[in-house]
Each structure stands twice: as structure tokens, then as C-alpha cells.
Design a protein around this motif. Sequence first.
Motif, mmCIF file in Angstrom:
data_model
loop_
_atom_site.group_PDB
_atom_site.id
_atom_site.type_symbol
_atom_site.label_atom_id
_atom_site.label_comp_id
_atom_site.label_asym_id
_atom_site.label_seq_id
_atom_site.Cartn_x
_atom_site.Cartn_y
_atom_site.Cartn_z
ATOM 1 N N ARG A 48 -0.744 78.440 28.541
ATOM 2 C CA ARG A 48 -0.934 79.876 28.299
ATOM 3 C C ARG A 48 -0.722 80.721 29.557
ATOM 4 N NH1 ARG A 48 -6.536 78.131 28.183
ATOM 5 N NH2 ARG A 48 -7.487 78.818 30.108
ATOM 6 N N ASP A 49 -0.789 80.087 30.734
ATOM 7 C CA ASP A 49 -0.599 80.798 32.004
ATOM 8 C C ASP A 49 0.778 80.573 32.615
ATOM 9 O OD1 ASP A 49 -3.157 81.894 31.971
ATOM 10 O OD2 ASP A 49 -4.038 80.177 33.016
ATOM 11 N N GLY A 50 1.640 79.862 31.913
ATOM 12 C CA GLY A 50 2.993 79.652 32.425
ATOM 13 C C GLY A 50 3.429 78.206 32.456
ATOM 14 N N GLY A 51 2.513 77.285 32.193
ATOM 15 C CA GLY A 51 2.867 75.864 32.136
ATOM 16 C C GLY A 51 3.535 75.363 33.393
ATOM 17 N N GLU A 52 4.640 74.654 33.213
ATOM 18 C CA GLU A 52 5.333 74.070 34.363
ATOM 19 C C GLU A 52 6.110 75.087 35.188
ATOM 20 O OE1 GLU A 52 7.417 70.461 33.767
ATOM 21 O OE2 GLU A 52 5.979 69.750 32.291
ATOM 22 N N GLY A 53 6.090 76.340 34.766
ATOM 23 C CA GLY A 53 6.734 77.399 35.534
ATOM 24 C C GLY A 53 5.746 78.173 36.385
ATOM 25 N N ALA A 54 4.513 77.640 36.499
ATOM 26 C CA ALA A 54 3.476 78.330 37.274
ATOM 27 C C ALA A 54 2.505 77.304 37.857
ATOM 28 C CB ALA A 54 2.732 79.319 36.390
ATOM 29 N N PHE A 55 1.810 77.720 38.900
ATOM 30 C CA PHE A 55 0.855 76.840 39.580
ATOM 31 C C PHE A 55 -0.453 77.568 39.817
ATOM 32 C CE2 PHE A 55 5.045 75.453 40.874
ATOM 33 C CZ PHE A 55 4.959 74.075 40.857
ATOM 34 N N TYR A 56 -1.551 76.812 39.757
ATOM 35 C CA TYR A 56 -2.839 77.305 40.240
ATOM 36 C C TYR A 56 -2.964 76.816 41.679
ATOM 37 C CZ TYR A 56 -4.125 77.617 35.270
ATOM 38 O OH TYR A 56 -4.164 77.899 33.933
ATOM 39 N N VAL A 57 -3.369 77.707 42.571
ATOM 40 C CA VAL A 57 -3.591 77.337 43.966
ATOM 41 C C VAL A 57 -5.028 77.695 44.312
ATOM 42 C CG1 VAL A 57 -2.882 77.699 46.359
ATOM 43 C CG2 VAL A 57 -1.172 77.789 44.537
ATOM 44 N N LEU A 58 -5.800 76.684 44.724
ATOM 45 C CA LEU A 58 -7.175 76.907 45.161
ATOM 46 C C LEU A 58 -7.193 77.074 46.670
ATOM 47 C CD1 LEU A 58 -9.073 74.284 42.984
ATOM 48 C CD2 LEU A 58 -8.770 76.719 42.558
ATOM 49 N N ILE A 59 -7.775 78.171 47.112
ATOM 50 C CA ILE A 59 -7.766 78.543 48.530
ATOM 51 C C ILE A 59 -9.140 78.325 49.135
ATOM 52 C CG2 ILE A 59 -7.349 80.444 50.138
ATOM 53 C CD1 ILE A 59 -5.562 81.663 47.923
ATOM 54 N N ARG A 60 -9.148 77.797 50.348
ATOM 55 C CA ARG A 60 -10.429 77.575 51.049
ATOM 56 C C ARG A 60 -11.133 78.893 51.301
ATOM 57 N NH1 ARG A 60 -10.962 72.495 52.479
ATOM 58 N NH2 ARG A 60 -9.068 71.299 52.877
ATOM 59 N N LYS A 61 -12.432 78.813 51.347
ATOM 60 C CA LYS A 61 -13.244 79.993 51.670
ATOM 61 C C LYS A 61 -13.031 80.339 53.139
ATOM 62 C CE LYS A 61 -17.879 81.781 51.166
ATOM 63 N NZ LYS A 61 -19.231 81.502 50.700
ATOM 64 N N TRP A 62 -12.816 81.613 53.382
ATOM 65 C CA TRP A 62 -12.575 82.081 54.748
ATOM 66 C C TRP A 62 -13.889 82.096 55.513
ATOM 67 C CZ3 TRP A 62 -8.495 82.873 57.712
ATOM 68 C CH2 TRP A 62 -8.648 83.589 58.881
ATOM 69 N N ARG A 63 -13.894 81.449 56.652
ATOM 70 C CA ARG A 63 -15.091 81.414 57.516
ATOM 71 C C ARG A 63 -14.790 82.120 58.813
ATOM 72 N NH1 ARG A 63 -16.763 75.200 56.435
ATOM 73 N NH2 ARG A 63 -17.375 75.526 54.284
ATOM 74 N N LYS A 64 -15.683 83.008 59.185
ATOM 75 C CA LYS A 64 -15.480 83.784 60.414
ATOM 76 C C LYS A 64 -16.064 83.083 61.597
ATOM 77 C CE LYS A 64 -15.325 88.125 57.989
ATOM 78 N NZ LYS A 64 -15.886 89.411 57.785
#
Length: 64
Positions: A48-64
Motif C-alpha cells: 500500500r506504500d509502494g511495495g518494491e518501488g519504495a523503502f522504509y528507512v529507520l533513522i537513529r535518534k539524534w543525540r547532541k
Amino acid sequence: NLRCVLIITGKGTRNPNGKGIIKSKFPEWLNEFSIRPLIISVSHAHKRDGGEGAFYVLIRKWRK
């Protein structure tokens, strides 16, 4: 503050070799030295979000 993003590359089905340029280069870009530490994981999107034509990318939490 985004932690999960949807990247739509397209499937590249109109390309003569059957694979899109952006889709094929995307993993290389994520593995670049300056970007890799920021990424937790990458997976193909749900149909439903694009299948093999799209990716989910999980990004690390930014730490200062």
C-alpha cells in the motif's frame, strides 16, 4: 525529528534493463561513510506504500 521515512524510488519497469537507476543506486547511497551511522535499518515498503518501488528507512535518534 523524523525517525521513519518512506523513500519512493519507483520500480524502474520502463528502463530497458528492467531495474530503475535510483532503485539500484539507493543501497549504495545509504552505505556511504557519512550516512551509514545514521541508519538503523532499511526494508521494502508494504504494498500500500509502494511495495518494491519504495523503502522504509529507520533513522537513529539524534543525540547532541
